[in-house]
Design an enzyme around this catalytic site. Structure first.
Site, PDB file in Angstrom:
ATOM      1  N   ARG A  58      29.894  94.725  21.758  1.00 58.14           N
ATOM      2  CA  ARG A  58      30.441  95.741  21.994  1.00 58.14           C
ATOM      3  C   ARG A  58      30.194  96.483  23.432  1.00 58.14           C
ATOM      4  O   ARG A  58      31.019  97.034  23.926  1.00 58.14           O
ATOM      5  CB  ARG A  58      30.839  96.681  20.971  1.00 58.14           C
ATOM      6  CG  ARG A  58      31.773  96.329  19.621  1.00 58.14           C
ATOM      7  CD  ARG A  58      31.693  96.561  18.593  1.00 58.14           C
ATOM      8  NE  ARG A  58      30.512  96.292  17.764  1.00 58.14           N
ATOM      9  CZ  ARG A  58      30.034  96.552  16.709  1.00 58.14           C
ATOM     10  NH1 ARG A  58      30.606  97.472  16.012  1.00 58.14           N
ATOM     11  NH2 ARG A  58      28.871  96.051  16.236  1.00 58.14           N
ATOM     12  N   GLU A  95      16.875  95.830   9.158  1.00 56.02           N
ATOM     13  CA  GLU A  95      16.459  96.152   7.453  1.00 56.02           C
ATOM     14  C   GLU A  95      15.850  94.922   6.976  1.00 56.02           C
ATOM     15  O   GLU A  95      15.050  94.866   6.417  1.00 56.02           O
ATOM     16  CB  GLU A  95      17.827  96.640   6.915  1.00 56.02           C
ATOM     17  CG  GLU A  95      17.665  97.360   5.740  1.00 56.02           C
ATOM     18  CD  GLU A  95      19.049  98.067   5.261  1.00 56.02           C
ATOM     19  OE1 GLU A  95      19.838  97.809   5.884  1.00 56.02           O
ATOM     20  OE2 GLU A  95      18.985  98.474   4.103  1.00 56.02           O
TER      21      GLU A  95
HETATM   22  P1  AMP Z   1      20.433  99.887  15.794  1.00 59.90           P
HETATM   23  O1  AMP Z   1      19.662  98.809  16.602  1.00 59.90           O
HETATM   24  O2  AMP Z   1      19.857 100.170  14.506  1.00 59.90           O
HETATM   25  O3  AMP Z   1      20.362 101.298  16.571  1.00 59.90           O
HETATM   26  O4  AMP Z   1      21.943  99.388  15.798  1.00 59.90           O
HETATM   27  C1  AMP Z   1      22.825  99.491  16.602  1.00 59.90           C
HETATM   28  C2  AMP Z   1      23.839  98.609  16.891  1.00 59.90           C
HETATM   29  O5  AMP Z   1      24.161  97.942  15.509  1.00 59.90           O
HETATM   30  C3  AMP Z   1      24.993  98.697  17.804  1.00 59.90           C
HETATM   31  O6  AMP Z   1      24.993  97.480  18.683  1.00 59.90           O
HETATM   32  C4  AMP Z   1      26.074  98.886  16.885  1.00 59.90           C
HETATM   33  O7  AMP Z   1      27.046  98.133  17.323  1.00 59.90           O
HETATM   34  C5  AMP Z   1      25.535  98.405  15.554  1.00 59.90           C
HETATM   35  N1  AMP Z   1      25.702  99.447  14.321  1.00 59.90           N
HETATM   36  C6  AMP Z   1      24.902  99.736  13.799  1.00 59.90           C
HETATM   37  N2  AMP Z   1      25.282 100.680  12.522  1.00 59.90           N
HETATM   38  C7  AMP Z   1      26.849 100.706  12.877  1.00 59.90           C
HETATM   39  C8  AMP Z   1      27.707 101.434  12.310  1.00 59.90           C
HETATM   40  N3  AMP Z   1      27.358 102.412  11.233  1.00 59.90           N
HETATM   41  N4  AMP Z   1      29.031 101.067  12.792  1.00 59.90           N
HETATM   42  C9  AMP Z   1      29.121 100.518  13.667  1.00 59.90           C
HETATM   43  N5  AMP Z   1      28.066  99.701  14.469  1.00 59.90           N
HETATM   44  C10 AMP Z   1      26.889  99.949  14.086  1.00 59.90           C
END
Ligand code: AMP
Length: 175
Positions: A58, A95
């Site tokens: 995205r 996770e």
């Molecule tokens: P993180 O590495 O945990 O910061 O996760 C970020 C990535 O996961 C991004 O590329 C987001 O597109 C996706 N992502 C994580 N949580 C969500 C959420 N609640 N809604 C949409 N996309 C999410």
């Protein structure tokens, strides 16, 4: 709230307990898409940005538009095994299990100014791994920019604690 109000929330997607913040409703709206790009670009309009690096998938949608506006090059940060030439990569914790981001080793030249872009920051694992990769190949990160911040998951704090500038357009409580 022209940005936040256009983002759709899907409860329990892709699994129970996750509130998925769906940016397709923001981007499919011509005004929403234009405002998003304008607001991501605004702080950097008068700064030197050589490359916009965006995270699959995205992040690519907004990263391309932001790079064009800033007259910068575009660098894809991709998931494992997708780039055809020699890469550098970083594993990061999910996770359950791990994932990996990669970038072409010659995508950014030593000392180039880089803006890192993605749609959303949650735990910051993806962004931090991407920051490390960009720095490893010589890039100088000017800022990390996201449409959505989920502050309760701590990613934004991880970016700030590393001494990097953070730019987000809206935030949602909880996860
Ligand atoms: P993180 O590495 O945990 O910061 O996760 C970020 C990535 O996961 C991004 O590329 C987001 O597109 C996706 N992502 C994580 N949580 C969500 C959420 N609640 N809604 C949409 N996309 C999410």
């Amino acid at each position: 709230m022209p940005i936040k109000s256009r983002i759709r929330t899907i409860p329990d997607y892709p699994k129970p307990g996750i509130m998925f913040r769906d940016i397709t409703t923001l981007l499919q709206d011509p005004v929403g898409f234009r405002l998003t790009i304008e607001r991501l670009v605004a702080p950097y309009a008068d700064q030197r940005i050589d490359k916009v690096a965006a995270i699959e998938a995205r992040g690519f949608i907004i990263g391309g538009a932001v790079a064009e506006k800033l007259e910068a090059g575009f660098v894809p940060v991709r998931k494992k095994g997708k780039l055809p030439h020699a890469t550098v990569g970083r594993d990061y914790q999910l996770e359950y299990g791990t994932d990996r981001v990669e970038v072409h080793h010659d995508a950014i030249l030593e000392g180039e100014k880089v803006l890192l872009v993605d749609d959303l920051i949650a735990t910051g694992g993806t962004a931090m791994a991407s920051v490390e990769l960009i720095e490893e190949i010589g890039g100088d990160i000017v800022a990390c920019a996201f449409i959505v911040d989920l502050p309760d998951l701590g990613g934004a704090k991880r970016i700030r604690d590393k001494g990097l500038a953070l730019h987000t357009l809206c935030e949602f409580e909880g996860d």
